[in-house]
Design an enzyme around this catalytic site. Structure first.
Site, PDB file in Angstrom:
ATOM      1  N   GLU A   1      -3.201  32.789  49.093  1.00 47.44           N
ATOM      2  CA  GLU A   1      -2.100  31.786  48.519  1.00 47.44           C
ATOM      3  C   GLU A   1      -0.445  32.387  48.954  1.00 47.44           C
ATOM      4  O   GLU A   1       0.211  31.536  49.257  1.00 47.44           O
ATOM      5  CB  GLU A   1      -2.474  31.700  47.061  1.00 47.44           C
ATOM      6  CG  GLU A   1      -1.654  30.620  46.448  1.00 47.44           C
ATOM      7  CD  GLU A   1      -1.918  28.914  46.964  1.00 47.44           C
ATOM      8  OE1 GLU A   1      -3.005  28.790  46.755  1.00 47.44           O
ATOM      9  OE2 GLU A   1      -0.951  28.285  47.429  1.00 47.44           O
TER      10      GLU A   1
ATOM     11  N   ASP B   1       2.248  30.152  51.066  1.00 52.71           N
ATOM     12  CA  ASP B   1       3.360  29.759  50.398  1.00 52.71           C
ATOM     13  C   ASP B   1       4.648  30.196  50.743  1.00 52.71           C
ATOM     14  O   ASP B   1       5.556  29.943  51.100  1.00 52.71           O
ATOM     15  CB  ASP B   1       3.445  29.917  48.950  1.00 52.71           C
ATOM     16  CG  ASP B   1       2.143  29.400  48.053  1.00 52.71           C
ATOM     17  OD1 ASP B   1       1.395  28.588  48.786  1.00 52.71           O
ATOM     18  OD2 ASP B   1       1.686  29.814  46.959  1.00 52.71           O
TER      19      ASP B   1
ATOM     20  N   SER C   1      -2.346  23.235  48.343  1.00 54.49           N
ATOM     21  CA  SER C   1      -1.565  24.430  48.166  1.00 54.49           C
ATOM     22  C   SER C   1      -0.544  24.587  49.327  1.00 54.49           C
ATOM     23  O   SER C   1       0.590  25.166  48.980  1.00 54.49           O
ATOM     24  CB  SER C   1      -2.433  25.707  48.385  1.00 54.49           C
ATOM     25  OG  SER C   1      -3.163  26.191  47.402  1.00 54.49           O
TER      26      SER C   1
END
Ligand SMILES: *[C@@H]1O[C@H](CO)[C@@H](O)[C@H](O)[C@H]1NC(C)=O
Ligand SMILES: *[C@@H]1O[C@H](CO)[C@@H](O)[C@H](O)[C@H]1NC(C)=O
Ligand SMILES: *[C@@H]1O[C@H](CO)[C@@H](O)[C@H](O)[C@H]1NC(C)=O
Ligand SMILES: *[C@@H]1O[C@H](CO)[C@@H](O)[C@H](O)[C@H]1NC(C)=O
Ligand SMILES: *[C@@H]1O[C@H](CO)[C@@H](O)[C@H](O)[C@H]1NC(C)=O
Ligand SMILES: *[C@@H]1O[C@H](CO)[C@@H](O)[C@H](O)[C@H]1NC(C)=O
Ligand SMILES: *[C@@H]1O[C@H](CO)[C@@H](O)[C@H](O)[C@H]1NC(C)=O
Ligand SMILES: *[C@@H]1O[C@H](CO)[C@@H](O)[C@H](O)[C@H]1NC(C)=O
Length: 633
Positions: free
Chosen positions: A291, A295, A548
């Protein structure tokens, strides 16, 4: 429902001051115990309760109106954001509420030195015996026991004197069973498809392979997004990660090296540690870095080295409960105690006394919020009580008042919840439930919820995208979306949702599977590509899917619109929903009309012209959005 009771005899006995001589009124009542709980016994009269009186917040009923006043493009106050102090003052309980409740307690035999008023002035607290509490609020306290063995102290109803009741929002402990028993220790989940990991052997510059590998070049082409910031000194963009999610600089450098973004090599994000957050190094596997790497590589790459991205790293490595509330406490000190503060059964409590736990105090008002904040984690709305979700949702509105754009990914399981679970008729969740299971905070009307699209196989960046869909042997990914079971429909969305329900309400499944009344908040609001992002992790390039990916990309776009406005002396854009749903912005998004979001044994909703509950208003076009926003005051 308020019911008048007869005057309690205690008043005449003690000859109290006249203000106490008002009849008691029923304040709250619960009709039955929540499932799984049984009444065990009467609580000991001498046991001590941490009795807390939550005072009525001033103006809270006007919150939505205040927010629209500064975020509706037709309002003369558009863009005139409030300072944090103005927000705190506006919603603080009145001095009169503090006085009335304080005096009533003293008049009823609680010595002044046992009373505490929280710094926010939101609560009056007293450690009272059960006997004292029962006398004060005309209640009977019992001990309840859950199937799991957990105990809970509660009463069935309680009362307050008529002159006190308007000044008190809530008394705890009382009728509430906020202690929800959760199926897993951790429902907060990253919106990231965790399936088979595809390693890519060649990365590409340019837009020749965007249907199989998304890169920064692909996103720039898809969304007409090529912008170099010029007003960074006043701008900010924050990305939130919950430890143990971490990034490793060598992987960041690998990403920026292969994509020829040399200015970002060796340049970590600006890290703000909240509640002990740090970059752990004990595990660098996909579950621990997937993640953060996604990001940050895209969030930073898209805004270029000219804007320093802020990384909010929240929580220690051992506490699984670190939550959005813990983060929000750090951004806004007035939230820490608001309506009882965090819920110890859901949120992490710091200091954390476990081995390896963060042993400092909970962050409270320690950091200034960035102008745009993207979070790619989420709960199922049903994981939380309506009280908990509403309290947090109101805080997003307050951040909106301060000019902050809050983005959340909409979930990766179509109309189902995290882990593909759906709702049963009694509100519990299981894989064979038949009701749709909306995500939170996406279902809060004061955040901007971001769904996912993809380029259909064989298509190019010039073709219309479709709703994201991926099916592999180990799992599925569909854009999260649907209708809330907690939040009513916000004004800005009424026309869009009505059109969808009128023209496209599907008869592929019964409308009892979700709130099809048109009176409930629909999400997501927008969508952005969330398919096959090339990410550097563990020294390799892998592909990642999920909303995400969509949220930080949308965040970068908003951050650059803010830059363009700041450069000409205008404000940041703050809460964007009233603007993006307005007729003025009708052409600013690329409408997505193909795809669906299966779950709960159904095909889910189908993408349609205009807003739909899987791709929202569609995907952004940066140049069109920038022009429209530059034209607003
Ligand atoms: C990358 O190379 C490995 C080993 O040569 C191979 O197994 C894998 O299928 C390749 N991946 C792709 C996406 O071609
Ligand atoms: C990354 O760049 C290096 C150096 O140019 C190259 O050898 C390697 O093949 C690239 N990796 C991928 C997956 O393209
Ligand atoms: C970004 O951070 C770097 C390194 O900390 C600093 O030198 C630079 O001035 C910062 N840039 C901006 C625009 O704040
Ligand atoms: C890291 O996490 C993965 C996935 O949870 C696990 O399989 C692996 O054993 C862990 N490795 C270490 C060194 O703890
Ligand atoms: C996390 O929350 C659960 C459920 O309330 C609780 O049982 C557990 O002790 C909490 N964990 C920590 C480390 O506080
Ligand atoms: C639902 O699935 C669970 C297993 O996940 C099973 O134990 C249960 O019997 C199922 N319930 C119904 C009503 O099918
Ligand atoms: C019902 O599902 C089918 C297959 O997914 C889809 O083509 C059709 O558009 C859906 N009907 C409606 C009204 O959404
Ligand atoms: C769901 O629909 C019903 C009407 O069918 C309505 O009364 C209820 O308030 C709705 N729920 C929400 C959250 O809007």
């Amino acid at each position: 429902m308020l019911a008048l009771l007869s005057l309690p005899f205690i008043c005449s006995w003690f000859g109290q001051v006249s203000s106490s001589l008002t009849p008691f009124v029923l304040h709250e009542r619960r009709s039955r115990s929540p499932s799984g709980w049984v009444l065990e016994r009467k609580h000991d009269a001498s046991a001590v309760l941490p009795l807390r009186f939550g005072l009525t917040q001033s103006n809270i009923q006007n919150l939505e109106e205040y927010l629209y006043d500064i975020s509706d493009p037709d309002s003369s106050n558009f863009g005139k954001h409030w300072t944090p102090l103005e927000v705190a003052k506006t919603f603080a309980p009145s001095a009169e509420s503090v006085k009335v409740v304080h005096e009533w307690l003293i008049d009823n035999g609680i010595p002044k030195d046992r009373l505490r008023i929280t710094p926010s002035q939101g609560w009056i607290e007293v450690d009272a015996t059960v006997e004292e509490a029962e006398h004060l609020i005309l209640a009977d306290y019992y001990v309840y026991k859950h199937e799991s063995g957990q105990e809970h102290i509660a009463c069935n109803e309680y009362h307050l004197p008529q002159h006190v009741a308007p000044h008190v929002e809530i008394v705890t402990p009382s009728v509430h069973f906020d202690a929800i028993i959760r199926p897993t220790p951790m429902n907060r989940d990253t919106a990231l498809m965790k399936t088979d990991i595809t390693v890519v052997n060649t990365t590409y510059l340019g837009v020749g392979h965007c249907d199989t590998q998304i890169s920064i070049d692909c996103l720039r082409a898809l969304y007409d997004f090529d912008y170099t910031p010029i007003a960074s000194g006043r701008n900010s963009y924050g990305i939130v990660e919950y430890t143990p999610q971490s990034f490793r600089q060598s992987d960041m450098d690998l990403f920026f090296t292969n994509y020829s973004i040399s200015e970002l090599i060796g340049r970590p994000p600006y890290q703000v540690s909240i509640d002990g957050g740090y970059q752990q190094t004990f595990n660098q596997s996909f579950d621990y870095v997937g993640e953060s790497h996604l990001d940050l590589q895209y969030g930073m790459g898209l805004v270029t080295s000219k804007l320093n991205v802020t990384l909010y790293q929240v929580g220690d490595t051992v506490n699984p409960n670190t939550s959005f509330n813990n983060f929000l406490d750090a951004l806004d000190g007035s939230y820490c105690n608001y309506e009882g503060g965090d819920d110890p059964t859901v949120d992490a409590i710091y200091p954390d006394t476990q081995a390896g736990g963060y042993d400092g105090p909970s962050a409270c008002g320690t950091t200034k919020p960035a102008a745009v904040i993207s979070t790619s984690y989420g709960y199922n709305e049903a994981d939380l009580t309506p009280f908990y979700a509403t309290r947090q949702c109101n805080e997003y509105a307050k951040l909106g008042l301060m000019g902050v754009t809050i983005l959340y990914s909409s979930g990766d399981s179509g109309v189902a919840g995290n882990g593909q679970v759906c709702l049963n008729d009694d509100g519990s969740q299981s894989v064979n439930g038949t009701r749709f299971n909306p995500s939170f905070p996406g279902s809060c009307p004061y955040v901007t919820s971001v769904g996912a699209t993809q380029i259909a196989a064989g298509n190019s960046v010039d073709d219309p995208e479709v709703a994201a869909a991926r099916v592999t042997a180990s799992g599925v990914f569909y854009s999260g979306g649907g209708f809330s079971n907690v939040f009513g429909i916000p004004n800005y969305q009424k026309d869009a949702v009505a059109t969808y329900i009128k023209n496209f309400k599907t008869d592929n499944f019964t409308t009892s599977a979700y709130n099809s009344s048109g009176n409930s908040r629909g999400f997501p609001d927008v969508a952005v590509n969330g398919a096959a992002y090339v990410v550097a992790a563990e020294g390799e390039f892998i592909l990642e899917w999920g909303t995400s990916a969509s949220s930080p990309t949308m965040g970068s776009i908003i951050a650059m619109i803010n830059d363009a406005r700041l450069a000409i002396g205008k404000s940041t854009i703050g809460f964007i929903n009233p603007t993006i749903y307005s007729t003025l912005f009708q052409e600013a998004f690329n409408d997505i009309r193909s795809g669906n979001n299966p779950g709960c044994g159904t095909e889910g909703f189908t993408a349609a012209s205009g807003w739909d509950p899987l791709t929202g208003l569609g995907t952004p076009n940066f140049e069109r959005l920038k022009e429209l926003w530059l034209a607003l005051p």
